[in-house]
Design a protein around this motif. Structure first.
Motif, short mmCIF file in Angstrom:
data_model
loop_
_atom_site.label_atom_id
_atom_site.label_comp_id
_atom_site.label_asym_id
_atom_site.label_seq_id
_atom_site.Cartn_x
_atom_site.Cartn_y
_atom_site.Cartn_z
N SER A 35 0.82 -1.22 0.00
CA SER A 35 0.00 0.00 0.00
C SER A 35 0.85 1.26 0.00
O SER A 35 0.44 2.30 -0.53
CB SER A 35 -0.94 0.01 1.21
N ALA A 36 2.06 1.19 0.58
CA ALA A 36 2.92 2.36 0.66
C ALA A 36 3.32 2.87 -0.72
O ALA A 36 3.68 4.04 -0.89
CB ALA A 36 4.17 2.04 1.47
N ALA A 37 3.23 2.02 -1.73
CA ALA A 37 3.60 2.42 -3.10
C ALA A 37 2.49 3.22 -3.77
O ALA A 37 2.68 3.73 -4.87
CB ALA A 37 3.92 1.18 -3.94
N TYR A 38 1.35 3.35 -3.11
CA TYR A 38 0.19 3.99 -3.72
C TYR A 38 -0.37 5.10 -2.83
O TYR A 38 -1.57 5.17 -2.56
CB TYR A 38 -0.90 2.95 -4.01
N SER A 39 0.51 5.96 -2.40
CA SER A 39 0.07 7.05 -1.54
C SER A 39 -0.36 8.29 -2.32
O SER A 39 -1.11 9.12 -1.82
CB SER A 39 1.19 7.44 -0.56
N ASP A 40 0.11 8.41 -3.56
CA ASP A 40 -0.17 9.60 -4.37
C ASP A 40 -0.98 9.21 -5.61
O ASP A 40 -0.45 8.55 -6.50
CB ASP A 40 1.14 10.26 -4.79
N PRO A 41 -2.26 9.60 -5.68
CA PRO A 41 -3.08 9.22 -6.84
C PRO A 41 -2.54 9.78 -8.16
O PRO A 41 -2.78 9.20 -9.22
CB PRO A 41 -4.46 9.79 -6.51
N ASN A 42 -1.84 10.91 -8.11
CA ASN A 42 -1.28 11.46 -9.35
C ASN A 42 -0.27 10.53 -9.99
O ASN A 42 -0.15 10.46 -11.21
CB ASN A 42 -0.61 12.81 -9.06
N LEU A 43 0.46 9.81 -9.15
CA LEU A 43 1.53 8.95 -9.66
C LEU A 43 1.04 7.60 -10.14
O LEU A 43 1.68 6.97 -10.98
CB LEU A 43 2.60 8.75 -8.57
N ILE A 44 -0.09 7.16 -9.62
CA ILE A 44 -0.52 5.79 -9.97
C ILE A 44 -1.80 5.76 -10.81
O ILE A 44 -2.27 4.69 -11.17
CB ILE A 44 -0.70 4.94 -8.70
N SER A 45 -2.35 6.91 -11.16
CA SER A 45 -3.63 6.92 -11.87
C SER A 45 -3.56 6.15 -13.19
O SER A 45 -4.50 5.44 -13.55
CB SER A 45 -4.09 8.35 -12.13
N LYS A 46 -2.44 6.26 -13.90
CA LYS A 46 -2.33 5.57 -15.19
C LYS A 46 -2.23 4.06 -15.04
O LYS A 46 -2.42 3.32 -16.01
CB LYS A 46 -1.10 6.10 -15.96
N ARG A 47 -1.92 3.59 -13.83
CA ARG A 47 -1.83 2.16 -13.61
C ARG A 47 -3.20 1.52 -13.39
O ARG A 47 -3.34 0.31 -13.47
CB ARG A 47 -0.94 1.86 -12.39
N LEU A 48 -4.17 2.35 -13.10
CA LEU A 48 -5.51 1.84 -12.84
C LEU A 48 -6.32 1.82 -14.13
O LEU A 48 -6.42 2.83 -14.83
CB LEU A 48 -6.23 2.70 -11.80
N PRO A 49 -6.93 0.71 -14.47
CA PRO A 49 -7.71 0.64 -15.71
C PRO A 49 -8.96 1.51 -15.66
O PRO A 49 -9.57 1.68 -14.59
CB PRO A 49 -8.08 -0.85 -15.82
N VAL A 50 -9.33 2.06 -16.81
CA VAL A 50 -10.52 2.91 -16.92
C VAL A 50 -11.76 2.02 -16.97
O VAL A 50 -11.84 1.10 -17.77
CB VAL A 50 -10.44 3.79 -18.18
N ILE A 51 -12.75 2.33 -16.13
CA ILE A 51 -14.01 1.58 -16.16
C ILE A 51 -15.16 2.44 -16.68
O ILE A 51 -16.22 1.93 -17.00
CB ILE A 51 -14.36 1.00 -14.79
N MET A 52 -14.94 3.75 -16.75
CA MET A 52 -15.96 4.66 -17.32
C MET A 52 -15.29 5.95 -17.74
O MET A 52 -14.45 6.48 -17.04
CB MET A 52 -17.05 4.96 -16.28
N HIS A 53 -15.66 6.41 -18.94
CA HIS A 53 -15.11 7.67 -19.43
C HIS A 53 -16.15 8.34 -20.33
O HIS A 53 -16.72 7.70 -21.21
CB HIS A 53 -13.81 7.45 -20.21
N LYS A 54 -16.40 9.62 -20.09
CA LYS A 54 -17.30 10.35 -20.99
C LYS A 54 -16.94 11.82 -20.95
O LYS A 54 -16.42 12.34 -19.96
CB LYS A 54 -18.76 10.15 -20.61
N THR A 55 -17.20 12.49 -22.07
CA THR A 55 -16.98 13.92 -22.17
C THR A 55 -18.27 14.58 -22.62
O THR A 55 -18.95 14.09 -23.53
CB THR A 55 -15.86 14.25 -23.17
N GLN A 56 -18.62 15.69 -21.96
CA GLN A 56 -19.83 16.42 -22.29
C GLN A 56 -19.52 17.89 -22.50
O GLN A 56 -18.50 18.40 -22.02
CB GLN A 56 -20.85 16.27 -21.14
N LYS A 57 -20.42 18.52 -23.23
CA LYS A 57 -20.24 19.94 -23.55
C LYS A 57 -21.50 20.69 -23.16
O LYS A 57 -22.61 20.20 -23.32
CB LYS A 57 -19.95 20.10 -25.05
N LEU A 58 -21.30 21.91 -22.66
CA LEU A 58 -22.43 22.74 -22.27
C LEU A 58 -22.24 24.13 -22.83
O LEU A 58 -21.21 24.78 -22.60
CB LEU A 58 -22.52 22.82 -20.73
#
Length: 289
Positions: free
Chosen positions: A260-283
């Motif tokens: 767990s100590a290797a995952y203290s900063d979400p900025n550093l490990i975000s790319k290691r986590l697979p995407v389960i949902m992604h969407k872009t919207q415009k207003l």
């Protein structure tokens, strides 16, 4: 952060009046409010409104980030109550944790906790919004009712240009607001924050829910919003939502650390986590009131 008044003036911006922390620029008022955690008086009121006896350890109930487009009355605001309302509505099953049977609430140390609810406080929240009625601009009666409409987001293929946001443009205003946080009885972290950055050419914000249940699961839910000042008369907002999630076991099978100590900063490990949902919207903001 220190604000350079000459840069503000050059960008046609100004600080909000004394007592408010933020900036006014190209028809927008952008303001952050940082307050203390809920006290013993407010806490039961929140529990009653949310119909729960469980809240995060630290709820910053009066803290918020507000972006108001003055001419249209469009207001985006980010707050803990609406985020926890989303948590209650989503009602995810509790994450199975081997040590869960030993967890105890800090306020009832003699009683073991029955984890029959989502104790991670995971929320689908991506911000709150409304169109405020400005009486001296919009008249009364039927005209008033017509202008009190909801905002309409459209799915789109555009993406926020994160590379362009890394340019050397001066930062006129920056702040980060914590909305709630829980250390999961020293077994991880559940954290909801929102931060905003205002440049001479645009504003950009990131609403982030970050969860790490040590040895079991990591979850990252990001909402990014971006508005360029190029067309200040008719602004367009891009909103990009990305959810990532992985178990420690799945990461270990890929040869990644299981500590767990290797995952203290979400900025550093975000790319290691697979995407389960992604969407872009415009207003496109509604016409001037």
């Amino acid at each position: 952060m220190e604000v350079d008044e000459s840069e503000l003036k050059a960008a046609g911006a100004e600080l909000l009046p004394e007592g408010r922390f933020g900036v006014r620029i190209h028809g927008w008022e952008i303001e952050s409010r940082k307050r203390s955690i809920l006290n013993s008086v407010a806490l039961p009121l929140w529990e009653e409104k949310l119909q729960t006896s469980h809240l995060p350890e630290m709820v910053f109930g009066d803290s918020s980030l507000i972006l108001l487009h003055i001419n249209s009355g469009t207001k985006f605001h980010f707050n803990a109550f609406d985020a926890l309302t989303g948590w209650k509505q989503e009602a995810l099953p509790p994450v199975e944790v081997p040590a869960a049977a030993k967890w105890k609430f800090r306020c009832k140390p003699s009683q073991q906790v029955i984890l029959d609810y989502d104790y991670t406080f995971t929320t689908p929240y991506c911000g709150s919004e409304k169109v405020e009625i400005i009486p001296d601009k919009c008249g009364t009666g039927k005209d008033l009712e017509e202008k009190s409409h909801s905002l309409h987001w459209e799915d789109c293929g555009e993406q926020i240009d994160l590379v362009a946001l890394q340019s050397k443009d001066p930062i006129l205003f920056y702040d980060e607001v914590v909305l709630y946080e829980d250390e999961l009885a020293d077994n991880g972290v559940s954290l909801l924050t929102v931060k905003v950055r205002v440049m001479p050419t645009s504003w950009f914000l990131l609403l982030r829910f970050w969860l790490r249940v040590d040895g079991v699961l990591m979850r990252l839910r990001d909402t990014r919003m971006y508005c360029s000042f190029r067309n200040a008369a008719n602004p367009t907002i891009l909103r990009e939502s990305c959810w990532r999630e992985a178990t420690f076991q799945a990461l270990s099978m890929k040869g990644l650390p299981s500590d767990s100590a290797a995952y203290s900063d979400p900025n550093l490990i975000s790319k290691r986590l697979p995407v389960i949902m992604h969407k872009t919207q415009k207003l496109k903001l509604p016409g001037t009131l």
